[in-house]
Design a protein around this motif. Sequence first.
Motif, PDB file in Angstrom:
ATOM      1  N   UNK A 190       0.820  -1.217   0.000  1.00 18.54           N
ATOM      2  CA  UNK A 190       0.000   0.000   0.000  1.00 18.54           C
ATOM      3  C   UNK A 190       0.846   1.256   0.000  1.00 18.54           C
ATOM      4  N   UNK A 191       1.973   1.205  -0.717  1.00 23.98           N
ATOM      5  CA  UNK A 191       2.854   2.359  -0.850  1.00 23.98           C
ATOM      6  C   UNK A 191       2.782   2.889  -2.278  1.00 23.98           C
ATOM      7  N   UNK A 192       2.715   4.206  -2.412  1.00 27.62           N
ATOM      8  CA  UNK A 192       2.606   4.830  -3.721  1.00 27.62           C
ATOM      9  C   UNK A 192       3.892   4.660  -4.519  1.00 27.62           C
ATOM     10  N   UNK A 193       3.777   4.837  -5.827  1.00 27.79           N
ATOM     11  CA  UNK A 193       4.936   4.758  -6.712  1.00 27.79           C
ATOM     12  C   UNK A 193       6.026   5.720  -6.263  1.00 27.79           C
ATOM     13  N   UNK A 194       5.646   6.916  -5.856  1.00 26.99           N
ATOM     14  CA  UNK A 194       6.624   7.932  -5.475  1.00 26.99           C
ATOM     15  C   UNK A 194       6.765   8.098  -3.964  1.00 26.99           C
ATOM     16  N   UNK A 195       6.320   7.109  -3.196  1.00 29.33           N
ATOM     17  CA  UNK A 195       6.396   7.209  -1.737  1.00 29.33           C
ATOM     18  C   UNK A 195       7.851   7.199  -1.262  1.00 29.33           C
ATOM     19  N   UNK A 196       8.131   7.923  -0.206  1.00 33.19           N
ATOM     20  CA  UNK A 196       9.445   7.921   0.427  1.00 33.19           C
ATOM     21  C   UNK A 196       9.544   6.680   1.298  1.00 33.19           C
ATOM     22  N   UNK A 197      10.358   5.721   0.878  1.00 33.64           N
ATOM     23  CA  UNK A 197      10.424   4.444   1.594  1.00 33.64           C
ATOM     24  C   UNK A 197      10.975   4.620   3.002  1.00 33.64           C
ATOM     25  N   UNK A 198      12.011   5.428   3.150  1.00 33.61           N
ATOM     26  CA  UNK A 198      12.617   5.609   4.479  1.00 33.61           C
ATOM     27  C   UNK A 198      11.604   6.178   5.458  1.00 33.61           C
ATOM     28  N   UNK A 199      10.782   7.117   4.990  1.00 38.14           N
ATOM     29  CA  UNK A 199       9.770   7.708   5.867  1.00 38.14           C
ATOM     30  C   UNK A 199       8.727   6.684   6.281  1.00 38.14           C
ATOM     31  N   UNK A 200       8.539   5.656   5.442  1.00 35.80           N
ATOM     32  CA  UNK A 200       7.587   4.591   5.751  1.00 35.80           C
ATOM     33  C   UNK A 200       8.240   3.446   6.512  1.00 35.80           C
ATOM     34  N   UNK A 201       9.529   3.603   6.861  1.00 25.51           N
ATOM     35  CA  UNK A 201      10.246   2.559   7.588  1.00 25.51           C
ATOM     36  C   UNK A 201      10.600   1.373   6.718  1.00 25.51           C
TER      37      UNK A 201
END
Length: 502
Positions: free
Chosen positions: A283-294
């Motif tokens: 459920x992460x967007x294509x341009x989501x910041x992975x580090x911010x999402x852990x």
Amino acid sequence: MNASRLSLIALAGFLPILTAHADLNSGLIAYYNFQEEGTAGIANKVGGGATHNGTYGSGTTFGVTPAIAGSGAGFVLNAAYAGVEATTTTDRSIPLVGKALNVAKDDASATAGSGWFNVPTLGASTLGSNFAISAWFYLAPDADNGGTDVATLRDYVFESADLDNFDVSFGTNDTNGNTFVSWIGGTSGAQVAGTLATGQWHHVVHVFSQAGTNTALSVYINGAKVGATVSTPTANMNFTSLNFGAGRTGFRVFDGMLDEVAVWNRSFTANDVTELHQRGQASLAVNANLAAAGKAFVSVDPSDPAMGVTFGTGLYNLNDEISGGVEASPNPGYIFTGWGSPFTGQSNPFPHVVTASVSIPAIFAQDSADDDSDGLTNYQEEVIYGTFPNDADSDDDLVSDRAEIQNTQTNPLVSQREAVDYIIANLGNGVGPNDTVLTRNQANNTLTLKLTGQSSTTLTTWSGLTPSTPGTTASQSGGDFLLQTPGTADTKRFFQVKGQEP
């Protein structure tokens, strides 16, 4: 989400060219997340929406000011969604990443449909020959659709939007609406993606890449490459725009939801597809910041996918240790030579704790060893000729693999034992199956016949010969009698040699 080991083998050339995994934002030129309503919902989220904005295909009747509540972008999901006829409902309540694009159609009509959109600036002139299209789709056809038009009943996720032009195409190919097919170049061969269940999310990626004068297509479904790659002359790829949620002329409207639609002006690697698929699963967007999402994505990149496979690629939680470690496994005919910087010197496999997104290069090379000492490398035997690297005579006909390939030009995997036994029994004179009796010099097209007079005690006192055939010469060398004669360009020619024992 920890990634399970996934082996992805793609066709490639034999020269090792190490390509590091790219950031997904690299080359991303259009992205639609459908979090807003109306025209804002289909505006490009890359570059502030200055270019590649979508336009609803059905005008103001559907989508922009939808006549059906909940249609168009920004759909908030509904377990009892009322379709076009609104006499029954369909479940469209399962989210992927936030809101979704709701697309509905009336199967009784070739033109009635809501939510689908066109991007008039995404054509061949913009995308070139190397590009990628990704979309998540959820097919949920209304139970009350009563149409009979086969063409209308088909459901399209995307297609190039020109009359009689389906250079780019992905949708269902049957009236049941669940067998998906990919096309490239209009009339080129199709790739069947297969039957996919309705009422759940699926992921598709079309990867287009330059292949000489052709453009090749690779199709990935739910993270895995499917079918064989097809190609079409690049000159035929002349589409001018793209439809999402409908076929090329605005019919064959999709019946369900779309989400996370994106287009890149570069080709993808298998690991790019893996990251894209696993982002959606999480459920992460294509341009989501992975580090911010852990999270972090680890890409284990083979120097050449034809040479070997790697394990450990995947989307991980920060501070997770990759189960089983990072590993490289060479394909037959190749060897693993080590890890690239900054992992040089690590063992295989080696443990890795995920602290950030990273590319781990795995370097492979051709296996130049000759395990069976037959004069052919292990790479030549396994990759080029298909012979056994641990058996000097793969077909057990007493002629080595190397002799069959380089001298006799016979098939080293098809036994010539009957002919070999006949020669041994009838030729005599100490000739063995691996002796070179007749050779051909391709530079000057001459044939040399080598015979040994095994029973003669006066070999060295023989008189010189004057052969009667023009251009033929005779000589002695190392106890052998050499007869040389002009060859022929024919693939087969029979010669008769007669001699008399002194």
